[in-house]
Design an enzyme around this catalytic site. Structure first.
Site, short mmCIF file in Angstrom:
data_model
loop_
_atom_site.label_atom_id
_atom_site.label_comp_id
_atom_site.label_asym_id
_atom_site.label_seq_id
_atom_site.Cartn_x
_atom_site.Cartn_y
_atom_site.Cartn_z
CB CYS A 114 34.31 48.91 33.77
SG CYS A 114 34.57 50.19 35.01
CG HIS A 251 30.16 47.65 33.78
ND1 HIS A 251 30.60 47.40 35.06
CD2 HIS A 251 30.54 48.92 33.47
CE1 HIS A 251 31.21 48.48 35.52
NE2 HIS A 251 31.19 49.41 34.58
CG ASN A 281 31.30 51.36 37.79
OD1 ASN A 281 31.77 50.23 37.83
ND2 ASN A 281 31.54 52.19 36.78
O1 UT7 Z 1 32.32 51.99 34.23
C1 UT7 Z 1 33.09 52.75 33.37
C2 UT7 Z 1 32.25 53.56 32.53
N1 UT7 Z 1 31.78 54.74 33.23
C3 UT7 Z 1 30.62 55.20 32.88
O2 UT7 Z 1 29.94 54.60 32.11
C4 UT7 Z 1 30.17 56.54 33.43
C5 UT7 Z 1 29.51 57.31 32.31
N2 UT7 Z 1 29.04 58.63 32.67
C6 UT7 Z 1 28.05 58.85 33.53
O3 UT7 Z 1 27.52 57.95 34.15
C7 UT7 Z 1 27.53 60.27 33.67
O4 UT7 Z 1 28.10 61.07 32.66
C8 UT7 Z 1 27.84 60.89 35.06
C9 UT7 Z 1 26.95 60.25 36.11
C10 UT7 Z 1 29.29 60.73 35.41
C11 UT7 Z 1 27.51 62.40 35.05
O5 UT7 Z 1 26.17 62.61 34.65
P1 UT7 Z 1 25.83 63.72 33.53
O6 UT7 Z 1 24.37 63.78 33.44
O7 UT7 Z 1 26.62 63.36 32.32
O8 UT7 Z 1 26.34 65.04 34.23
P2 UT7 Z 1 27.47 66.05 33.75
O9 UT7 Z 1 28.83 65.45 33.87
O10 UT7 Z 1 27.08 66.59 32.43
O11 UT7 Z 1 27.34 67.18 34.84
C12 UT7 Z 1 26.15 67.95 34.98
C13 UT7 Z 1 26.32 68.89 36.13
C14 UT7 Z 1 27.63 69.69 36.11
O12 UT7 Z 1 27.33 70.99 36.54
P3 UT7 Z 1 27.20 72.19 35.47
O13 UT7 Z 1 28.54 72.23 34.77
O14 UT7 Z 1 26.07 71.78 34.56
O15 UT7 Z 1 26.92 73.35 36.32
C15 UT7 Z 1 28.47 68.98 37.15
O16 UT7 Z 1 29.40 69.85 37.76
O17 UT7 Z 1 26.32 68.16 37.37
C16 UT7 Z 1 27.44 68.56 38.15
N3 UT7 Z 1 27.85 67.42 38.96
C17 UT7 Z 1 27.34 67.16 40.18
N4 UT7 Z 1 26.42 67.78 40.90
C18 UT7 Z 1 26.12 67.25 42.09
C19 UT7 Z 1 28.76 66.46 38.65
N5 UT7 Z 1 28.83 65.57 39.66
C20 UT7 Z 1 27.97 65.98 40.61
C21 UT7 Z 1 27.61 65.48 41.86
N6 UT7 Z 1 26.67 66.13 42.57
N7 UT7 Z 1 28.13 64.34 42.38
#
Ligand code: UT7
Length: 324
Positions: A114, A251, A281
């Protein structure tokens, strides 16, 4: 006098197939509401069967060349930033070069995931400033849809395909920040963070392409810190403040990362170019696609100071300051 790498034009290409969150929620356990709330993404473009990264790159490159009024045969250097090349080798840039009918000049890919656009811009800028080439076609192009695990809801909803291109030419400047062109670039990496964002395949390990794996929350945490730091170092290196910057072109990984970074930097949201809602992304393509969006709709004008920043797998991160 100083030689500057001036961005003469931008071009972009997005595959025609748009996949909405609603459509994704039919095949994977997610909702439009979750995706929009956590990422700001509403839709992404996905390459058609048989449509390759080089196809996207060539389309974006053609538009950039036409807009600059430069013929492919007059380009001295072809560089493509990509983590999703058509083949393990040769470089996608070589295919691009061939498509524009140019032989003999260098062509190669830059791999910083990225951060690829910032890394590649730095490489091209150095080639131009040291006098090795007078013109370059530089493209960020990705087909991340090919390396997603479409059953992993934590990653497959985040990415899209696309390409953005810039033409750059050598121009003499005064050596001040009033010059047009790339003013500075700052690159970083920390390979010890490999396991937080990587692809679980490769030619010499599994002999497969593999799929994106990410510890999203951890990546998010590092991103906000690293991005703000690299913007601050760009400002300090040029002895300017964030108020001197006309546009932040980040980005596009997550709207929440864009908002947190903007807040940390105290730059108003209306000076930040946002395309993550439409493109998701697109890795190395996201900055040039955002740049093209800002130029095409008339917000980014000649003479404007643009600050670009990115963070990606590696980890890699960095910034580039340029006057359009
Ligand atoms: O370009 C390269 C760099 N990449 C990035 O910068 C990405 C950085 N990270 C992010 O953008 C975020 O961390 C994400 C969008 C990937 C995730 O958001 P988050 O607020 O950090 O969510 P999380 O990973 O803490 O997950 C929260 C909950 C989990 O459920 P539990 O364990 O709390 O029950 C996940 O299983 O959301 C769940 N979850 C989803 N639910 C519905 C994860 N993905 C999904 C989904 N739909 N697609």
């Amino acid at each position: 006098m100083t030689t500057r790498s001036v961005i003469r034009s931008v071009g972009s290409y997005l595959p025609s197939n748009i996949v909405t969150n609603e459509e994704l929620s039919k095949t994977v356990d997610t909702t439009d509401e979750w995706i929009q709330e956590r990422t700001g993404i509403k839709q992404r473009h996905v390459a058609a069967d048989g449509e390759t990264t080089s196809d996207l790159a060539i389309a974006a490159g053609r538009q950039a060349l036409e807009r600059a009024g430069i013929k492919g045969e007059d380009i001295d250097l072809f560089v493509v930033a990509t983590a999703t090349p058509d083949h393990t080798f040769p470089a996608t840039a070589a295919k691009v070069q061939a498509a524009f009918g140019r032989r003999g000049v260098p062509s190669f890919d830059v791999q910083a995931v990225c951060s690829g656009f910032v890394y590649g811009l730095s490489v091209v800028d150095n080639f131009i400033r040291c006098g090795q080439v007078k013109s370059a076609l530089f493209i960020g192009a990705e087909t991340f849809s090919r390396i997603l695990d479409w059953e992993d809801r934590s990653t497959c909803v985040l990415f899209g395909d696309g390409a953005g291109a810039v033409t750059l030419t050598a121009e003499e400047g005064e050596g001040t920040i009033a010059d047009r062109g790339v003013l500075s670039t700052h690159l970083h990496s920390d390979g010890s963070q490999h396991d937080l964002l990587y692809v679980d395949g490769g030619a010499s390990s599994t002999q497969t392409t593999g799929h994106v794996r990410m510890e999203g929350r951890e990546v998010f945490r590092h991103a906000v810190v690293n991005l703000a730091d690299t913007v601050k170092e760009a400002l300090a290196a040029n002895d300017i403040t964030i108020d001197d910057v006309d546009w932040l072109v980040p980005h596009q990984a997550n709207k929440r990362i864009l908002d947190s970074t903007a807040k940390k930097l105290r730059i108003p949201n209306d000076k930040v170019i946002v395309t993550v809602d439409r493109h998701a992304n697109t890795s190395a393509a996201s900055i040039p696609l955002a740049l093209a969006a800002g130029v095409d709709d008339g917000r980014i004008k000649p003479g404007h100071m643009v600050l670009m920043e990115a963070m990606g797998g590696g980890f890699t991160w960095g910034s580039a300051l340029a006057r359009m």
